[in-house]
Design a protein around this motif. Structure first.
Motif, PDB file in Angstrom:
ATOM      1  N   LEU A 185       0.835  -1.204   0.000  1.00 23.54           N
ATOM      2  CA  LEU A 185       0.000   0.000   0.000  1.00 23.54           C
ATOM      3  C   LEU A 185       0.868   1.251   0.000  1.00 23.54           C
ATOM      4  CD1 LEU A 185      -2.823  -0.908   2.547  1.00 23.54           C
ATOM      5  CD2 LEU A 185      -2.832  -1.111   0.057  1.00 23.54           C
ATOM      6  N   SER A 193       1.901   4.743  -3.347  1.00 25.15           N
ATOM      7  CA  SER A 193       0.908   5.588  -2.670  1.00 25.15           C
ATOM      8  C   SER A 193       0.996   7.046  -3.103  1.00 25.15           C
ATOM      9  CB  SER A 193       1.028   5.456  -1.152  1.00 25.15           C
ATOM     10  OG  SER A 193       2.331   5.774  -0.723  1.00 25.15           O
ATOM     11  N   LEU A 251      -6.640   5.468 -14.817  1.00 27.61           N
ATOM     12  CA  LEU A 251      -6.380   4.397 -13.848  1.00 27.61           C
ATOM     13  C   LEU A 251      -7.555   3.432 -13.726  1.00 27.61           C
ATOM     14  CD1 LEU A 251      -4.176   3.356 -11.936  1.00 27.61           C
ATOM     15  CD2 LEU A 251      -5.209   4.729 -10.119  1.00 27.61           C
ATOM     16  N   GLU A 302      -7.534   0.173 -15.513  1.00 29.48           N
ATOM     17  CA  GLU A 302      -6.674  -0.892 -14.976  1.00 29.48           C
ATOM     18  C   GLU A 302      -7.214  -1.457 -13.670  1.00 29.48           C
ATOM     19  OE1 GLU A 302      -2.661   0.205 -15.372  1.00 29.48           O
ATOM     20  OE2 GLU A 302      -1.910  -1.220 -13.884  1.00 29.48           O
ATOM     21  N   LYS A 303      -7.706  -0.590 -12.804  1.00 26.51           N
ATOM     22  CA  LYS A 303      -8.106  -1.036 -11.465  1.00 26.51           C
ATOM     23  C   LYS A 303      -9.567  -1.458 -11.402  1.00 26.51           C
ATOM     24  CE  LYS A 303      -4.112   0.162  -9.487  1.00 26.51           C
ATOM     25  NZ  LYS A 303      -3.131  -0.859  -9.061  1.00 26.51           N
ATOM     26  N   LEU A 355     -14.415  -1.242  -8.586  1.00 25.24           N
ATOM     27  CA  LEU A 355     -14.242  -1.595  -7.171  1.00 25.24           C
ATOM     28  C   LEU A 355     -12.806  -1.316  -6.711  1.00 25.24           C
ATOM     29  CD1 LEU A 355     -15.303  -2.682  -4.525  1.00 25.24           C
ATOM     30  CD2 LEU A 355     -14.984  -5.010  -5.378  1.00 25.24           C
ATOM     31  N   GLY A 356     -11.845  -1.519  -7.612  1.00 22.82           N
ATOM     32  CA  GLY A 356     -10.456  -1.191  -7.279  1.00 22.82           C
ATOM     33  C   GLY A 356     -10.297   0.294  -6.998  1.00 22.82           C
ATOM     34  N   ALA A 377     -12.680   2.342  -6.004  1.00 23.48           N
ATOM     35  CA  ALA A 377     -13.374   2.631  -4.741  1.00 23.48           C
ATOM     36  C   ALA A 377     -12.513   2.212  -3.553  1.00 23.48           C
ATOM     37  CB  ALA A 377     -14.720   1.909  -4.709  1.00 23.48           C
ATOM     38  N   THR A 378     -11.752   1.138  -3.722  1.00 19.98           N
ATOM     39  CA  THR A 378     -10.882   0.669  -2.640  1.00 19.98           C
ATOM     40  C   THR A 378      -9.761   1.676  -2.379  1.00 19.98           C
ATOM     41  OG1 THR A 378     -11.370  -1.594  -3.312  1.00 19.98           O
ATOM     42  CG2 THR A 378      -9.459  -1.279  -1.887  1.00 19.98           C
ATOM     43  N   LEU A 379      -9.161   2.177  -3.450  1.00 13.77           N
ATOM     44  CA  LEU A 379      -8.099   3.174  -3.272  1.00 13.77           C
ATOM     45  C   LEU A 379      -8.660   4.449  -2.632  1.00 13.77           C
ATOM     46  CD1 LEU A 379      -6.129   2.732  -6.632  1.00 13.77           C
ATOM     47  CD2 LEU A 379      -5.500   1.905  -4.348  1.00 13.77           C
ATOM     48  N   GLU A 390     -11.212   4.618  -0.651  1.00 13.10           N
ATOM     49  CA  GLU A 390     -11.484   4.303   0.761  1.00 13.10           C
ATOM     50  C   GLU A 390     -10.197   4.387   1.577  1.00 13.10           C
ATOM     51  OE1 GLU A 390     -14.647   3.686   1.819  1.00 13.10           O
ATOM     52  OE2 GLU A 390     -13.730   3.821   3.816  1.00 13.10           O
ATOM     53  N   LEU A 391      -9.103   3.907   1.000  1.00 16.37           N
ATOM     54  CA  LEU A 391      -7.818   3.975   1.704  1.00 16.37           C
ATOM     55  C   LEU A 391      -7.380   5.431   1.886  1.00 16.37           C
ATOM     56  CD1 LEU A 391      -6.072   0.921   0.021  1.00 16.37           C
ATOM     57  CD2 LEU A 391      -6.611   1.146   2.469  1.00 16.37           C
ATOM     58  N   HIS A 417      -9.283   6.724   4.709  1.00 17.32           N
ATOM     59  CA  HIS A 417      -8.843   6.092   5.957  1.00 17.32           C
ATOM     60  C   HIS A 417      -7.579   6.757   6.507  1.00 17.32           C
ATOM     61  CE1 HIS A 417      -7.618   2.995   8.773  1.00 17.32           C
ATOM     62  NE2 HIS A 417      -6.535   2.739   8.067  1.00 17.32           N
ATOM     63  N   PHE A 418      -6.575   6.914   5.632  1.00 19.02           N
ATOM     64  CA  PHE A 418      -5.299   7.470   6.102  1.00 19.02           C
ATOM     65  C   PHE A 418      -5.345   9.008   6.189  1.00 19.02           C
ATOM     66  CE2 PHE A 418      -3.534   3.440   4.229  1.00 19.02           C
ATOM     67  CZ  PHE A 418      -2.990   2.938   5.410  1.00 19.02           C
ATOM     68  N   LEU A 447      -2.832  10.268  -8.443  1.00 23.19           N
ATOM     69  CA  LEU A 447      -3.260   8.875  -8.345  1.00 23.19           C
ATOM     70  C   LEU A 447      -4.768   8.782  -8.595  1.00 23.19           C
ATOM     71  CD1 LEU A 447      -2.252   5.961  -7.715  1.00 23.19           C
ATOM     72  CD2 LEU A 447      -2.768   6.392  -5.316  1.00 23.19           C
ATOM     73  N   PRO A 477     -17.552  -7.598  -7.946  1.00 26.80           N
ATOM     74  CA  PRO A 477     -16.324  -8.289  -8.342  1.00 26.80           C
ATOM     75  C   PRO A 477     -15.111  -7.361  -8.369  1.00 26.80           C
ATOM     76  CG  PRO A 477     -17.655  -7.794 -10.275  1.00 26.80           C
ATOM     77  CD  PRO A 477     -18.439  -7.325  -9.088  1.00 26.80           C
ATOM     78  N   LEU A 478     -13.978  -7.900  -7.949  1.00 24.55           N
ATOM     79  CA  LEU A 478     -12.691  -7.210  -8.108  1.00 24.55           C
ATOM     80  C   LEU A 478     -11.915  -7.998  -9.152  1.00 24.55           C
ATOM     81  CD1 LEU A 478     -10.804  -4.941  -6.920  1.00 24.55           C
ATOM     82  CD2 LEU A 478      -9.810  -6.736  -5.494  1.00 24.55           C
ATOM     83  N   THR A 479     -11.653  -7.362 -10.289  1.00 24.74           N
ATOM     84  CA  THR A 479     -10.910  -8.059 -11.342  1.00 24.74           C
ATOM     85  C   THR A 479      -9.492  -7.508 -11.376  1.00 24.74           C
ATOM     86  OG1 THR A 479     -11.850  -6.488 -12.906  1.00 24.74           O
ATOM     87  CG2 THR A 479     -12.859  -8.652 -12.807  1.00 24.74           C
ATOM     88  N   PRO A 530      -6.199  -7.466 -13.608  1.00 23.96           N
ATOM     89  CA  PRO A 530      -5.655  -7.806 -14.920  1.00 23.96           C
ATOM     90  C   PRO A 530      -4.265  -8.420 -14.769  1.00 23.96           C
ATOM     91  CG  PRO A 530      -5.402  -5.454 -14.507  1.00 23.96           C
ATOM     92  CD  PRO A 530      -6.175  -6.018 -13.344  1.00 23.96           C
ATOM     93  N   PRO A 580      -0.941   1.482  -5.670  1.00 16.77           N
ATOM     94  CA  PRO A 580      -0.866   0.259  -4.859  1.00 16.77           C
ATOM     95  C   PRO A 580      -1.350  -0.957  -5.648  1.00 16.77           C
ATOM     96  CG  PRO A 580      -1.734   2.063  -3.561  1.00 16.77           C
ATOM     97  CD  PRO A 580      -1.646   2.571  -4.980  1.00 16.77           C
ATOM     98  N   LEU A 619      -3.288  -4.086  -6.113  1.00 19.09           N
ATOM     99  CA  LEU A 619      -4.470  -4.684  -5.478  1.00 19.09           C
ATOM    100  C   LEU A 619      -4.373  -6.203  -5.385  1.00 19.09           C
ATOM    101  CD1 LEU A 619      -7.220  -2.408  -7.063  1.00 19.09           C
ATOM    102  CD2 LEU A 619      -6.080  -2.152  -4.845  1.00 19.09           C
ATOM    103  N   GLU A 642     -10.638  -1.696   8.161  1.00 17.99           N
ATOM    104  CA  GLU A 642     -11.337  -0.794   7.241  1.00 17.99           C
ATOM    105  C   GLU A 642     -11.594  -1.499   5.898  1.00 17.99           C
ATOM    106  OE1 GLU A 642     -12.300   2.267   8.244  1.00 17.99           O
ATOM    107  OE2 GLU A 642     -13.398   2.305   6.338  1.00 17.99           O
ATOM    108  N   HIS A 667     -15.043  -2.312   4.049  1.00 22.96           N
ATOM    109  CA  HIS A 667     -15.241  -1.817   2.679  1.00 22.96           C
ATOM    110  C   HIS A 667     -15.766  -2.922   1.765  1.00 22.96           C
ATOM    111  CE1 HIS A 667     -14.391   0.024  -1.181  1.00 22.96           C
ATOM    112  NE2 HIS A 667     -13.498  -0.901  -1.464  1.00 22.96           N
TER     113      HIS A 667
END
Lengths: 545, 545
Positions: free
Chosen positions: A243, A247, A499, A502-503, A506-507, A509-511, A513-514, A517-518, A529, B225-227, B229, B238, B240, B513, B517
């Motif tokens: 992570l 970053s 980005l 590629e992500k 959901l990817g 949304a995860t970034l 969320e991070l 968080h931080f 990013l 789903p988290l895909t 590549p 980061p 994933l 977290e 999520h």
């Protein structure tokens, strides 16, 4: 002294041979040398700082301006044409992790935005200041530049995150070690910058990318410190180092990095070979890298780049004689140059080189010897200086890189070059596009394309427009072929819009969320990013259940 | 058929030689063979299912019971002593990612808890069912066991996540490839299980840990789903993949995994060497792994393990003769056995073996040849069968593993063995503790300790108590020396309490977290990786600013 509006030290420049100038003129027509803006004029236009006085913070315009831009093409033409960007309101030069902590706490309490700075070599807009109501504090880490600890038994070295390449290597060399991380920006880029942008060095084949070298460290985040212990390997849940890697200043500021070092190799040499054409060359290097021999570098130029490099090299008579010999051995028009490095104990180096030559010969490779390799090694960090020279001759230059699995390497390489030609054709201008593969993996390869075109008349706006069109067209080609947004330079501002390709949603949304968080107040390196205002920026995906 | 209350196929068993039985009797006293519980009695006590009828879900008690436990010592003695745990209320056997999606959506809508199951080989309590008001659904992935796609150019193979080791290798071997991932649980453990627990195979020195092999895939999470590549490398923020690796069913269910495969090696062999004592042996293997030769395996037994293994081997006359020769060459009491593997093209294998022997000889190594190595390779997955044999003789056995940087390897190895001896001394019982290093890195090593002790009278409770005391004491020793909670088996239920030592408070809050999520209703594999009710479980760290 470091150039304020070009690459590198002003005592160093790369000359262009007559042959190279002729080639540019033939391919691109005459250049249009611009009238460079004056630094004093830019400094005079910098607005007053919105930050209060503070013992750790300088509000000096020249210092603020020096933190405002990196080395992306957009950054470059802003300086050259005098298109002043937003600049930070102040610069802090912490000398310890404690001072970084103090600055972050202060910034968070006051809701200042924070942009970390170290080598200033980003080519992806990581240092870009948003136009914002909030004051912006640049945290310059270059005073944290020491080897703090060396554990020779575990071959681990801990550095202040702001330690630049030459100081990393010099401090290690004193003990007989090397990190072996040599990106082209080596002269200025820093260990912390390498980590947070996931950098890759020219000899990644032996030493690994920075992901493999980064063993642990400490990141100060707005909500507290994240400490990463050094462990040779672990299966203890998700790896939090991953992570911190990449970053890009969004989660916090890396203050210390512990990296895996290696004793200086007993033997190191670089060797040039030529292959008859791209298809045979690509098949050869793919077979070679999949053989997993202990090599330290492979770098394959396509036909246009090979021709360009041989022209740039000068020594016309010598190169002419070599080309006659190569043609006699089957490598003429369309031939591809391969640079191969070995760094190991003497016997392993000999074994690896012998096996590599044996395998490459099956694909028609002609071995030229170590002379061109030594020359390449001597000039390995000089490439970016050429950009200065080209600019002075009236030509703009930029590079775009990606990585992709093997079946898409050739189609994507061709598509990237063609996208550039199509874009510039739309502007009624030529472009010289050429490519090499510099980081090869059993699974695929990085693709590093370079573009040279004549500067357009009219200053910043038309040149920025051309560059944006170039970036967009090449990025679309990359996305269409499943390439990564970046293999070695990070996402920054310039690639953030792509980005999501590629992500995935959901990817992203995860970034996001991070980030929350931080950095709950959103003060850290905004817009890098993750773009501001993307659908992922405001809310996580709705829960389905 | 697979044993219901022991390791492996009931057609396979490992015999213990007379010499080995004598050694156990001498070191541990007589064993206490227990009266094994009957499966029928356990099945009869399983409460009715709380799940409704559903075409994808079986509520059959025998199927539910088979999903309830893994192979941790606690799981093992529950079955042996008939201490029935909570069992899932139903088992689904999806045959596709779509069915997994359907099941997850259903479970989330109904607030059922979900525990993914595949090989059932967890030794860390990953399959443990909480005692809960909510019904528990086990999702068994073993019908998703096919090679779905092979890309020979990029050397990538996509498998259903439930594909077990033998089916991974058989389907690849048909095309001339290997994954090269051989954990000791290979017979049953699956590619998906390897990924989500960050597994490491015996030849990780060549092929890498599963982190290096896992190129991408698809995880169905409660929120979608988290895909991931496949890319040879990327600097696009980061990674994933590194959140899926080690996620242990907390974020979702991996349905497909694309892994990096390699052509079957032209040459593969395993060789035994002996070193005079631990200090020289450790220095030798450290120097060897730091030389980065293309070896495929290193495995160093300490003195007690070497003696144990030579006794287990049988062939007393042959071993006796070998020991005489070894003693003459300087390896007698305290000698350490090193198993070394080479897997490569023939010439590289020859080079690597020659260089390794040359280097090891400087530390007094005596090379014995490939015979013992071949025997090791033939029995490489048989180790766990010994646990069955020991149990039948009245002895309990367990293993605890970690990894740490080199300076702590010896102190931690000694501390782990001593902690076990101290614990059992407190119970007035002896324990036989011995150790090997099986995954060596330039930075440090894994440490794999094995413990054998007599079964205590009184059934489940006293034996569970002894095991808990052993685990706690050894875990404390690991934490005190900076070792990881787990090098190759994951966190699960059994190591969750210690994870904070490694990740720190902010790291734990970050993992919590991420759980919230991906799984806002907290239905996924509760209590694994993160303990229920830890301070990180309910809230993120308070913001400082």
């Amino acid at each position: 002294m470091r150039r304020w509006n070009g690459w590198g030290d002003d005592a160093t420049s790369m000359n262009l041979t007559t042959g190279a100038r002729a080639m540019l003129a033939e391919r691109l027509g005459p250049g249009l040398p611009g009238q460079d803006a004056l630094r004093e004029d830019l400094l005079a236009r910098i607005p007053p700082s919105r930050l209060p006085e503070h013992p750790l913070i300088s509000r000096e315009p020249s210092e603020r301006f020096a933190m405002a831009l990196g080395e992306s093409f957009a950054d470059w033409i802003r300086k050259r044409f005098g298109a002043l960007p937003a600049v930070p309101d102040g610069v802090a030069y912490p000398e310890s992790g404690e001072q970084v902590r103090e600055l972050l706490d202060l910034a968070q309490a006051k809701r200042w935005m924070v942009i970390p700075f170290a080598g200033g070599t980003s080519v992806a807009g990581h240092l870009d200041c948003p136009v914002s109501e909030q004051p912006i504090l640049s945290i310059n880490l270059t005073r944290m530049n020491r080897l703090l600890h060396l554990d020779p038994t575990s071959q681990l070295a801990t550095f202040g995150a702001g330690t630049p390449g030459p100081l990393v290597e010099a401090q290690l060399r004193a003990h007989g070690y090397t990190l072996g991380h040599f990106p082209q920006s080596f002269e200025y880029s820093t260990v912390g910058g390498w980590v947070v942008t996931r950098s890759s060095g020219q000899q990644s084949l032996r030493y690994g990318r920075i992901e493999a070298l980064f063993a642990g460290g400490r990141m100060e985040t707005p909500v507290g410190p994240l400490t990463l212990p050094t462990l040779p390997a672990a299966s203890a849940g998700p790896d939090l180092r991953e992570l911190v890697l990449g970053s890009e200043g969004r989660f916090g500021i890396l203050t210390e990095a512990t990296v895996r070092v290696t004793p200086l190799p007993e033997h190191e040499s670089f060797h040039a070979l030529f292959l008859p054409d791209w298809d045979r060359a690509e098949a050869a290097v793919r077979a070679l890298v999949q053989r997993k021999l202990p090599l330290s570098m492979l770098r394959l130029s396509n036909g246009i780049e090979t021709e360009t490099n041989l022209t740039l090299a000068g020594h016309e008579r010598l190169v002419g004689a070599m080309e006659k010999y190569l043609a006699w051995r089957g490598c003429s028009t369309g031939k591809c140059m391969l640079m191969l490095g070995v760094s190991a104990d003497k016997r392993t180096a000999r074994h690896a080189l012998r096996e590599a030559r044996r395998l490459l010969a099956q694909y028609g490779a002609v071995y030229i010897g170590p002379a061109m390799g030594s020359k390449w090694a001597a000039n390995r960090f000089k490439g970016p200086y050429l950009r200065n020279t080209l600019w002075e001759l009236g030509y703009a230059a930029d590079t775009i890189e990606t990585a992709v699995d093997w079946p898409q390497v050739k189609p994507l390489m061709l598509a990237m070059e063609q996208a550039a030609r199509d874009v510039f054709e739309g502007f009624g201008q030529p472009v010289h596009a050429f490519t090499h593969l510099s980081h090869l993996y059993p699974q695929g390869s990085s693709i590093y394309s370079q573009y040279v075109w004549p500067i357009a008349p009219g200053g910043f706006a038309p040149n920025f427009e051309r560059w944006q069109a170039l970036k967009a067209a090449v990025a679309d080609a990359i996305a269409a072929h499943g390439g990564t947004v970046s293999h070695q330079h990070g996402v920054g501002r310039d690639h953030a819009a792509h980005l999501v390709d590629e992500k995935g949603p959901l990817g992203m949304a995860t970034l996001a969320e991070l980030c929350r968080h931080f950095d709950p107040h959103g003060i850290m390196n905004p817009g890098k990013l993750l773009q501001d205002g993307g659908p992922w920026a405001t809310a996580a995906l709705p829960s389905i259940g």
